[in-house]
Design a protein around this motif. Sequence first.
Motif, mmCIF file in Angstrom:
data_model
loop_
_atom_site.group_PDB
_atom_site.id
_atom_site.type_symbol
_atom_site.label_atom_id
_atom_site.label_comp_id
_atom_site.label_asym_id
_atom_site.label_seq_id
_atom_site.Cartn_x
_atom_site.Cartn_y
_atom_site.Cartn_z
ATOM 1 N N HIS A 1 -31.066 -65.950 -43.037
ATOM 2 C CA HIS A 1 -31.883 -66.157 -44.037
ATOM 3 C C HIS A 1 -31.608 -65.587 -45.416
ATOM 4 O O HIS A 1 -32.021 -66.016 -46.227
ATOM 5 C CB HIS A 1 -32.663 -65.911 -43.715
ATOM 6 C CG HIS A 1 -33.854 -66.289 -42.200
ATOM 7 N ND1 HIS A 1 -33.423 -67.723 -41.826
ATOM 8 C CD2 HIS A 1 -33.920 -65.655 -41.130
ATOM 9 C CE1 HIS A 1 -34.081 -67.641 -40.718
ATOM 10 N NE2 HIS A 1 -33.651 -66.663 -40.244
ATOM 11 N N GLY A 2 -30.062 -64.743 -45.968
ATOM 12 C CA GLY A 2 -29.901 -63.817 -46.609
ATOM 13 C C GLY A 2 -30.042 -64.442 -48.019
ATOM 14 O O GLY A 2 -30.622 -65.038 -49.258
ATOM 15 N N ARG A 3 -29.444 -65.912 -48.399
ATOM 16 C CA ARG A 3 -29.893 -66.703 -49.002
ATOM 17 C C ARG A 3 -30.822 -67.890 -49.637
ATOM 18 O O ARG A 3 -31.094 -67.637 -50.778
ATOM 19 C CB ARG A 3 -28.569 -68.662 -48.978
ATOM 20 C CG ARG A 3 -27.292 -67.884 -48.929
ATOM 21 C CD ARG A 3 -26.549 -69.651 -48.449
ATOM 22 N NE ARG A 3 -25.123 -69.045 -48.499
ATOM 23 C CZ ARG A 3 -23.907 -69.750 -48.410
ATOM 24 N NH1 ARG A 3 -24.317 -71.408 -49.152
ATOM 25 N NH2 ARG A 3 -22.891 -69.153 -48.730
ATOM 26 N N LYS A 4 -31.929 -67.730 -48.637
ATOM 27 C CA LYS A 4 -32.732 -68.313 -49.290
ATOM 28 C C LYS A 4 -34.031 -66.994 -49.564
ATOM 29 O O LYS A 4 -34.956 -67.725 -50.432
ATOM 30 C CB LYS A 4 -33.690 -69.141 -48.237
ATOM 31 C CG LYS A 4 -33.183 -70.864 -47.299
ATOM 32 C CD LYS A 4 -33.854 -71.157 -46.069
ATOM 33 C CE LYS A 4 -33.257 -70.424 -45.295
ATOM 34 N NZ LYS A 4 -33.834 -70.546 -43.203
ATOM 35 N N ALA B 1 -29.087 -57.540 -50.585
ATOM 36 C CA ALA B 1 -28.211 -58.455 -51.301
ATOM 37 C C ALA B 1 -26.841 -57.603 -51.544
ATOM 38 O O ALA B 1 -25.391 -58.186 -51.150
ATOM 39 C CB ALA B 1 -28.687 -59.408 -52.709
ATOM 40 N N LEU C 1 -27.525 -68.040 -56.529
ATOM 41 C CA LEU C 1 -29.193 -67.866 -57.008
ATOM 42 C C LEU C 1 -30.204 -67.359 -57.280
ATOM 43 O O LEU C 1 -31.091 -68.069 -57.023
ATOM 44 C CB LEU C 1 -29.259 -67.776 -54.786
ATOM 45 C CG LEU C 1 -27.981 -68.126 -54.186
ATOM 46 C CD1 LEU C 1 -27.863 -67.507 -52.797
ATOM 47 C CD2 LEU C 1 -28.760 -69.743 -53.756
ATOM 48 N N THR C 2 -29.637 -66.644 -57.998
ATOM 49 C CA THR C 2 -30.625 -66.171 -58.732
ATOM 50 C C THR C 2 -30.551 -66.365 -60.315
ATOM 51 O O THR C 2 -32.344 -66.066 -60.396
ATOM 52 C CB THR C 2 -30.034 -64.343 -59.079
ATOM 53 O OG1 THR C 2 -29.902 -63.766 -58.075
ATOM 54 C CG2 THR C 2 -30.775 -63.437 -59.954
ATOM 55 N N THR D 1 -22.122 -67.194 -54.968
ATOM 56 C CA THR D 1 -23.542 -67.153 -54.272
ATOM 57 C C THR D 1 -24.527 -66.495 -54.867
ATOM 58 O O THR D 1 -25.734 -66.873 -55.541
ATOM 59 C CB THR D 1 -22.902 -67.096 -52.663
ATOM 60 O OG1 THR D 1 -21.926 -67.813 -52.497
ATOM 61 C CG2 THR D 1 -24.937 -67.444 -52.589
ATOM 62 N N PHE D 2 -24.826 -65.058 -54.402
ATOM 63 C CA PHE D 2 -25.501 -64.017 -55.699
ATOM 64 C C PHE D 2 -26.873 -64.598 -56.813
ATOM 65 O O PHE D 2 -27.375 -64.522 -57.235
ATOM 66 C CB PHE D 2 -25.263 -62.607 -55.216
ATOM 67 C CG PHE D 2 -26.486 -61.816 -56.069
ATOM 68 C CD1 PHE D 2 -27.887 -61.641 -55.198
ATOM 69 C CD2 PHE D 2 -25.910 -61.280 -56.949
ATOM 70 C CE1 PHE D 2 -29.061 -60.876 -55.982
ATOM 71 C CE2 PHE D 2 -27.413 -60.598 -58.178
ATOM 72 C CZ PHE D 2 -28.982 -60.117 -56.629
ATOM 73 N N MET E 1 -23.621 -59.521 -50.065
ATOM 74 C CA MET E 1 -23.452 -61.199 -50.250
ATOM 75 C C MET E 1 -22.964 -61.924 -51.171
ATOM 76 O O MET E 1 -22.347 -61.218 -52.494
ATOM 77 C CB MET E 1 -24.999 -61.344 -50.731
ATOM 78 C CG MET E 1 -25.183 -62.782 -50.989
ATOM 79 S SD MET E 1 -26.617 -63.677 -51.621
ATOM 80 C CE MET E 1 -27.369 -63.073 -49.829
ATOM 81 N N VAL F 1 -32.834 -64.984 -51.595
ATOM 82 C CA VAL F 1 -32.529 -64.105 -53.038
ATOM 83 C C VAL F 1 -33.345 -65.763 -53.265
ATOM 84 O O VAL F 1 -33.344 -64.938 -54.460
ATOM 85 C CB VAL F 1 -31.133 -64.710 -53.040
ATOM 86 C CG1 VAL F 1 -30.677 -63.937 -54.358
ATOM 87 C CG2 VAL F 1 -30.587 -62.986 -51.895
ATOM 88 N N PHE F 2 -32.387 -66.111 -53.029
ATOM 89 C CA PHE F 2 -33.473 -67.651 -53.705
ATOM 90 C C PHE F 2 -35.264 -67.526 -53.831
ATOM 91 O O PHE F 2 -35.867 -67.390 -55.244
ATOM 92 C CB PHE F 2 -33.018 -68.760 -53.411
ATOM 93 C CG PHE F 2 -33.667 -70.505 -54.361
ATOM 94 C CD1 PHE F 2 -33.441 -70.467 -55.249
ATOM 95 C CD2 PHE F 2 -34.727 -70.999 -53.851
ATOM 96 C CE1 PHE F 2 -33.578 -71.749 -56.030
ATOM 97 C CE2 PHE F 2 -35.465 -72.324 -54.391
ATOM 98 C CZ PHE F 2 -34.722 -72.052 -55.677
#
Length: 205
Positions: free
Chosen positions: A105-108, A127, A140-141, A136-137, A132, A110-111
């Motif tokens: 679930h890392g992407r969700k 992260a 999303l940030t 990508t980080f 990550m 961070v977002f």
Amino acid sequence: MTDWLVGLMESLGAPGAGLAIALENLFPPLPSEVILPLSGFTASRGELGLIEVLVFTTLGSVLGALALYWVGAALGRDRTLALAAKLPLVKTSDIEKTEAWFGRHGRKTVFFGRMIPVFRSLISIPAGVERMPLPTFTALTTAGSLIWNTIFVMAGYLLGEQWSVVETYVGAGTYVVVGLVLLAILVFIGVRLAERRKGKHASGR
């Protein structure tokens, strides 16, 4: 606090607002719910450009988050596990479960984490620990920060002299988040102490 922010924006303009937001990531006591609406209010008076404020505050958010990302990356998995092993009531398996959860679930996290008080800053560290991918980080940030910043800057812009109302409502939400975190910590401690007592009883038989 307000006088300091006003002075920073008077001296540096929109980049001053961005600098304040970058520092807010590193020092959470500097609240974005004050910086962003005040920046919006200042823009409504024509002293700053609205688009400039949005660009520089989002840039500040990303730079602050990247600094914490690299703190997590420097800490790394091995040091995190070593630190966890020294903490009372914390098991290595707790870190491993957290890693597995973050992997899914890392992407969700961070977002959406960029839009949750308190977690806005903290989420960058795991992260970094999990390394990550940096593009990508960053993406999303940037997206999460742009949404959060736009909401609060526009609130200050539209509310004008009443911009401080935003701080009142968001501050209440922050207390709720902190309360839930403290409750989760207490539950965790209670469960661990119960497990420890059961282990002692089992070994004493």
